[in-house]
Scaffold this motif. Structure first.
Motif, PDB file in Angstrom:
ATOM      1  N   MET A  90       0.830  -1.213   0.000  1.00 48.45           N
ATOM      2  CA  MET A  90       0.000   0.000   0.000  1.00 48.45           C
ATOM      3  C   MET A  90       0.860   1.256   0.000  1.00 48.45           C
ATOM      4  O   MET A  90       2.049   1.207   0.332  1.00 48.45           O
ATOM      5  CB  MET A  90      -0.972   0.001   1.187  1.00 48.45           C
ATOM      6  CG  MET A  90      -0.327   0.076   2.548  1.00 48.45           C
ATOM      7  SD  MET A  90      -1.507  -0.239   3.910  1.00 48.45           S
ATOM      8  CE  MET A  90      -2.634   1.129   3.730  1.00 48.45           C
ATOM      9  N   ASP A  91       0.252   2.389  -0.378  1.00 48.24           N
ATOM     10  CA  ASP A  91       0.941   3.681  -0.347  1.00 48.24           C
ATOM     11  C   ASP A  91       1.238   4.059   1.096  1.00 48.24           C
ATOM     12  O   ASP A  91       0.470   3.742   1.999  1.00 48.24           O
ATOM     13  CB  ASP A  91       0.051   4.778  -0.937  1.00 48.24           C
ATOM     14  CG  ASP A  91       0.107   4.840  -2.450  1.00 48.24           C
ATOM     15  OD1 ASP A  91       0.519   3.832  -3.061  1.00 48.24           O
ATOM     16  OD2 ASP A  91      -0.267   5.893  -3.007  1.00 48.24           O
ATOM     17  N   ALA A  92       2.316   4.789   1.291  1.00 49.48           N
ATOM     18  CA  ALA A  92       2.678   5.221   2.640  1.00 49.48           C
ATOM     19  C   ALA A  92       2.159   6.626   2.918  1.00 49.48           C
ATOM     20  O   ALA A  92       2.444   7.199   3.958  1.00 49.48           O
ATOM     21  CB  ALA A  92       4.199   5.200   2.795  1.00 49.48           C
ATOM     22  N   ASP A  93       1.394   7.200   1.995  1.00 54.32           N
ATOM     23  CA  ASP A  93       1.026   8.615   2.101  1.00 54.32           C
ATOM     24  C   ASP A  93      -0.383   8.845   2.650  1.00 54.32           C
ATOM     25  O   ASP A  93      -0.879   9.963   2.651  1.00 54.32           O
ATOM     26  CB  ASP A  93       1.146   9.283   0.730  1.00 54.32           C
ATOM     27  CG  ASP A  93       0.300   8.582  -0.320  1.00 54.32           C
ATOM     28  OD1 ASP A  93      -0.486   7.682   0.046  1.00 54.32           O
ATOM     29  OD2 ASP A  93       0.428   8.926  -1.512  1.00 54.32           O
ATOM     30  N   GLY A  94      -1.044   7.763   3.103  1.00 60.22           N
ATOM     31  CA  GLY A  94      -2.374   7.916   3.691  1.00 60.22           C
ATOM     32  C   GLY A  94      -3.517   7.834   2.700  1.00 60.22           C
ATOM     33  O   GLY A  94      -4.680   7.954   3.088  1.00 60.22           O
ATOM     34  N   GLN A  95      -3.207   7.609   1.415  1.00 59.02           N
ATOM     35  CA  GLN A  95      -4.289   7.553   0.429  1.00 59.02           C
ATOM     36  C   GLN A  95      -5.072   6.246   0.500  1.00 59.02           C
ATOM     37  O   GLN A  95      -6.221   6.185   0.097  1.00 59.02           O
ATOM     38  CB  GLN A  95      -3.722   7.750  -0.980  1.00 59.02           C
ATOM     39  CG  GLN A  95      -3.206   9.156  -1.209  1.00 59.02           C
ATOM     40  CD  GLN A  95      -2.936   9.431  -2.669  1.00 59.02           C
ATOM     41  OE1 GLN A  95      -1.927   9.014  -3.213  1.00 59.02           O
ATOM     42  NE2 GLN A  95      -3.841  10.147  -3.320  1.00 59.02           N
ATOM     43  N   HIS A  96      -4.402   5.202   0.988  1.00 60.09           N
ATOM     44  CA  HIS A  96      -5.060   3.891   1.117  1.00 60.09           C
ATOM     45  C   HIS A  96      -5.461   3.668   2.563  1.00 60.09           C
ATOM     46  O   HIS A  96      -4.641   3.816   3.467  1.00 60.09           O
ATOM     47  CB  HIS A  96      -4.101   2.779   0.670  1.00 60.09           C
ATOM     48  CG  HIS A  96      -3.755   2.847  -0.779  1.00 60.09           C
ATOM     49  ND1 HIS A  96      -2.529   2.472  -1.280  1.00 60.09           N
ATOM     50  CD2 HIS A  96      -4.483   3.266  -1.841  1.00 60.09           C
ATOM     51  CE1 HIS A  96      -2.513   2.642  -2.592  1.00 60.09           C
ATOM     52  NE2 HIS A  96      -3.691   3.126  -2.969  1.00 60.09           N
ATOM     53  N   ALA A 206      -6.978  12.017  -0.216  1.00 60.97           N
ATOM     54  CA  ALA A 206      -5.884  12.892  -0.647  1.00 60.97           C
ATOM     55  C   ALA A 206      -4.640  12.485   0.124  1.00 60.97           C
ATOM     56  O   ALA A 206      -4.736  11.956   1.228  1.00 60.97           O
ATOM     57  CB  ALA A 206      -6.226  14.343  -0.362  1.00 60.97           C
ATOM     58  N   ARG A 207      -3.455  12.698  -0.468  1.00 55.59           N
ATOM     59  CA  ARG A 207      -2.252  12.321   0.285  1.00 55.59           C
ATOM     60  C   ARG A 207      -2.058  13.283   1.453  1.00 55.59           C
ATOM     61  O   ARG A 207      -2.465  14.432   1.404  1.00 55.59           O
ATOM     62  CB  ARG A 207      -1.028  12.209  -0.606  1.00 55.59           C
ATOM     63  CG  ARG A 207      -0.609  13.444  -1.331  1.00 55.59           C
ATOM     64  CD  ARG A 207       0.835  13.428  -1.853  1.00 55.59           C
ATOM     65  NE  ARG A 207       1.379  12.192  -2.362  1.00 55.59           N
ATOM     66  CZ  ARG A 207       2.390  11.554  -1.797  1.00 55.59           C
ATOM     67  NH1 ARG A 207       2.928  12.013  -0.689  1.00 55.59           N
ATOM     68  NH2 ARG A 207       2.867  10.466  -2.336  1.00 55.59           N
ATOM     69  N   LEU A 208      -1.457  12.771   2.530  1.00 53.84           N
ATOM     70  CA  LEU A 208      -1.262  13.583   3.727  1.00 53.84           C
ATOM     71  C   LEU A 208      -0.287  14.721   3.457  1.00 53.84           C
ATOM     72  O   LEU A 208      -0.665  15.858   3.278  1.00 53.84           O
ATOM     73  CB  LEU A 208      -0.728  12.700   4.873  1.00 53.84           C
ATOM     74  CG  LEU A 208      -1.722  11.780   5.566  1.00 53.84           C
ATOM     75  CD1 LEU A 208      -1.006  10.926   6.601  1.00 53.84           C
ATOM     76  CD2 LEU A 208      -2.826  12.600   6.215  1.00 53.84           C
TER      77      LEU A 208
END
Ligand code: GDP
Ligand code: MG
Length: 374
Positions: A90-96, A206-208
């Motif tokens: 998974m993405d590490a940016d909070g989108q998932h 949205a990404r963090l």
């Protein structure tokens, strides 16, 4: 006994790591899990931050890679670096949303499904919070093309959030292309036995912090990925890129030659006077150097984007080495053509074979000495 490993490829995500771990911790209560951050030596100190978190929490691990970039290869290497029987990416940016992980795990564990994934375009999913209508459109189109070309029938084969048994992955890991970002599509199109897939609707957020890394390269990487799956086994993707750049270089040399002759001869050239041998040779040498520089820059940006040289000194050194490999390539090119001609082959055949041999030579040498580590 560890049950699940969550792989989080990262590039410049320092501020997103702590919130991500907190969310994983909350979502995975009661499950034996670990998380592996696979970082490509991010300049913002992402891997230091990951190690700082891992100091406090033994479930967190870090893989740091140097001199390389790539979401797909990071995901593959992360998935192969765990003893957990089930792996997620998974993405590490909070989108998932990690809250989907337990449901994915239940689906894969039940044995009813081989793979579970979160779709941005399934019934009940949403992409409004993403705040990127341009990317929504692009993803929709990419998904349609991907379905056509690969025959994979999912609503979102370009999703970056999925889970499967580690042994399923390992069985075919050596055949995955690892190019670009479409790792799920790569897996689905590569494995022999069709996978039974569980689809979950995703509320794509949205990404963090920070910005998307795929914005600039998303279209290019997609096309490269498709090529790789489609024709890559006949002509390797990197060689095809190298060859395409080389072909563009021919056009650049022609145009540069025209321009330089024009500059050298001015009006006389415009009114149709032919250049003398000396002028022509000087102009053509300049044009060849311009074309070679063009090829070097484009190969550095595209063909070897995962090993891109940066900074003045590495670039100058790379350019000089590229110039050297190209001169050797030129000798191979002209030499083999001369040999074939002497053996009685048609001029045209000799030239073509020379070009192919010269390019293979250039490609082999430059991928080793200019962009490789040896
Ligand atoms: N290791 C590694 N991770 C990457 C690379 N490019 C992107 N990522 C990570 O992959 C995830 C998805 O990338 P992102 O930029 O969010 O793409 P987007 O969600 O499609 O806009 C994020 O966690 C990124 O940090 C890369 O070259 N190497
Ligand atoms: Mg993202």
């Amino acid at each position: 006994m560890i049950e699940l490993a969550v792989i989080l490829p990262t590039f410049k995500e320092r501020k997103n790591l702590a919130p991500m771990v907190a969310r994983l911790d909350a979502a995975l209560a009661g499950i034996a899990w670990e998380a592996i951050f696979v970082d490509d030596n991010s300049p913002d100190g992402t891997s230091d931050e990951a190690r700082a978190i891992a100091q406090q929490d033994a479930r967190i691990r870090v893989i740091e890679r140097f001199g390389r970039r790539g979401l797909a290869s990071a995901a593959i290497e992360g998935m192969c670096a765990t003893a957990a029987p089930i792996v997620a990416v998974m993405d590490a940016d909070g989108q998932h949303d990690p809250a989907l992980l337990p449901e994915m795990l239940a689906a894969v564990k039940s044995g009813e499904y081989d793979l579970a994934y979160a779709s941005r375009f399934a019934e009940g999913a949403s992409v409004d919070a993403w705040g990127r209508p341009d990317r929504v459109k692009a993803s929709g189109l990419a998904n349609r093309i991907a379905r056509k070309v690969t025959g994979v029938q999912l609503s979102d084969p370009m999703s970056g959030f999925f889970m499967l048994r580690a042994e399923t992955l390992r069985a075919d890991a050596h055949r995955l292309s690892g190019v670009g970002f479409k790792i799920l599509l790569d897996i689905l199109a590569t494995v022999d036995a069709p996978l039974r897939v569980k689809e979950l609707p995703l509320h794509f957020a949205a990404r963090l912090d920070g910005e998307s890394k795929l914005d600039q390269t998303v279209v290019f990487e997609f096309l490269v990925g498709l090529y790789d799956k489609w024709l890559g086994r006949f002509i390797p993707t990197r060689f095809a890129l190298f060859g395409t750049v080389g072909a563009l270089g021919v056009g650049v040399q022609m145009s540069a030659l025209w321009l330089v002759l024009h500059l050298l001869l001015g009006e006389r050239f415009v009114y149709g006077h032919w250049s003398s041998n000396v002028t022509f040779n000087v102009a053509n040498t300049i044009a060849a150097v311009i074309a070679m520089t063009f090829n070097f820059v484009l190969n550095n940006e595209l063909t070897y984007s995962d090993k891109r040289l940066r900074g003045f000194v590495p670039l100058m050194r790379g350019w000089a080495k590229f110039a050297m490999t190209c001169s050797l390539g030129l000798l191979t090119n002209v030499g083999s053509a001369a040999a074939l001609k002497a053996m009685g082959f048609h001029d045209f055949v000799a030239v073509i074979v020379g070009i192919v041999l010269g390019s293979v030579w250039n490609f082999a040498l430059s991928s080793k000495f200019v962009w490789g580590k040896y």
